[in-house]
Design a protein around this motif. Sequence first.
Motif, mmCIF file in Angstrom:
data_model
loop_
_atom_site.group_PDB
_atom_site.id
_atom_site.type_symbol
_atom_site.label_atom_id
_atom_site.label_comp_id
_atom_site.label_asym_id
_atom_site.label_seq_id
_atom_site.Cartn_x
_atom_site.Cartn_y
_atom_site.Cartn_z
ATOM 1 N N LEU A 18 0.811 -1.220 0.000
ATOM 2 C CA LEU A 18 0.000 0.000 0.000
ATOM 3 C C LEU A 18 0.841 1.267 0.000
ATOM 4 C CD1 LEU A 18 -2.796 -0.876 2.620
ATOM 5 C CD2 LEU A 18 -2.873 -1.120 0.127
ATOM 6 N N LEU A 19 2.158 1.099 0.064
ATOM 7 C CA LEU A 19 3.052 2.244 0.241
ATOM 8 C C LEU A 19 2.949 3.266 -0.886
ATOM 9 C CD1 LEU A 19 5.050 3.085 2.420
ATOM 10 C CD2 LEU A 19 6.886 2.068 1.052
ATOM 11 N N LEU A 68 0.242 -1.787 13.239
ATOM 12 C CA LEU A 68 1.590 -2.302 13.485
ATOM 13 C C LEU A 68 1.950 -2.198 14.962
ATOM 14 C CD1 LEU A 68 3.512 -0.909 10.379
ATOM 15 C CD2 LEU A 68 3.335 -3.315 11.024
ATOM 16 N N ALA A 69 1.566 -1.072 15.596
ATOM 17 C CA ALA A 69 1.866 -0.874 17.018
ATOM 18 C C ALA A 69 1.137 -1.907 17.883
ATOM 19 C CB ALA A 69 1.477 0.543 17.440
ATOM 20 N N LEU A 81 -2.489 5.206 5.550
ATOM 21 C CA LEU A 81 -1.053 4.968 5.611
ATOM 22 C C LEU A 81 -0.392 5.674 6.785
ATOM 23 C CD1 LEU A 81 -0.231 5.362 1.798
ATOM 24 C CD2 LEU A 81 -0.393 3.235 3.091
ATOM 25 N N THR A 82 -0.846 6.877 7.097
ATOM 26 C CA THR A 82 -0.191 7.666 8.144
ATOM 27 C C THR A 82 -0.792 7.455 9.526
ATOM 28 O OG1 THR A 82 -1.660 9.558 7.676
ATOM 29 C CG2 THR A 82 0.429 9.456 6.483
ATOM 30 N N ARG A 83 -2.023 6.952 9.595
ATOM 31 C CA ARG A 83 -2.680 6.788 10.899
ATOM 32 C C ARG A 83 -3.004 5.330 11.203
ATOM 33 N NH1 ARG A 83 -8.268 9.266 10.524
ATOM 34 N NH2 ARG A 83 -8.558 7.310 9.369
ATOM 35 N N VAL A 92 -5.664 4.586 -2.141
ATOM 36 C CA VAL A 92 -5.749 4.434 -0.691
ATOM 37 C C VAL A 92 -5.669 5.814 -0.053
ATOM 38 C CG1 VAL A 92 -4.649 3.462 1.362
ATOM 39 C CG2 VAL A 92 -4.691 2.159 -0.776
ATOM 40 N N GLU A 93 -6.622 6.121 0.828
ATOM 41 C CA GLU A 93 -6.603 7.418 1.497
ATOM 42 C C GLU A 93 -5.313 7.583 2.293
ATOM 43 O OE1 GLU A 93 -9.928 8.661 3.768
ATOM 44 O OE2 GLU A 93 -11.413 7.947 2.309
#
Length: 327
Positions: A119-120, A283-284, A275-277, A270-271
Amino acid sequence: MTLAILATLAGLAALAWSADRFVSGASSVAAHLGMAPLLIGMVVVGFGTSAPELVVSAFAAAGGDPEIALGNALGSNIANIGLILGITAIIVPVLVHRGVLRRELPLLLAATLLLALVLLDGSISRIDAGILVMALGAQLVWAVRTGTRRRPPGEPQDELAREIEAREAAAGMSYRAAWAWTIGGIVLLVAASRVLVWGAVGIAERLGWSDLVIGLTVVAIGTSAPELAAAIVSARRRETDLVLGNVIGSNLFNTLAVVGLAGLIAPSAVEPQALTRDLPVLLAFTLALLIMGFRPRADGRINRLEGAALLAAWIAYTAVLIGTAGG
């Protein structure tokens, strides 16, 4: 708005019931056909618990709302760890076997990193989706082979097989009845998914929320509701290893199969927030699961304090989503 809310609630209720009927019927059919218990657990039950997410996401993508599909997968995975495992660990600490720490949890982290990688570029193409689906196939083949090697010839059937047999005996489910419940469950799953997606899109439009946010919240929580109910029952019976296994299996299917199928049906952009939120949050949570479960030279355990931390983190994340949804 009222009709959309009613449709969403009705769709969620029908989805939960039909998914349970489908899993029971499909497990019984597989047992009648002589399928190995390992395959029943991984393919039939594993697919069945993710069936709501899979069907909802497929219809959302086909209907021109692929962001609901992605939000559903990401949101369900986050809810599985934060909400479901969090509540379970608060009720009773969750046992994490060393084998799970060595194999399944690293595999789940690798699948999540693979999703982030494809998705990067800000889109999911059919090639990206194909990579995810092939990764799932490779994981299933590997798990079946390693599971078969670990099981000595002639060993009695495992707990899952005995559980399936006990359910069949209690329900008196014949071969014909098993097929009827399997087919009927699939038909109702499809109908309930159509109603749910229609209602969720209607709510999103009225509230001014994006498809991604409605997928991360309303749809994700709704499709995770059956797992939550099962987890609470299992926690009361102190069968927390079943809860952990269900969460790991469901998250693997959501990451690879749900996103992959939606991408094959409808490639899309992809919004940026995903990716940023949302991906960093997922992952966390996955890393937190690894860290909390780790114990040197012994089985791990997610205690009540750690469970409360997971649940609080999920509540905070959901509050941020809702608080910024209209912005």
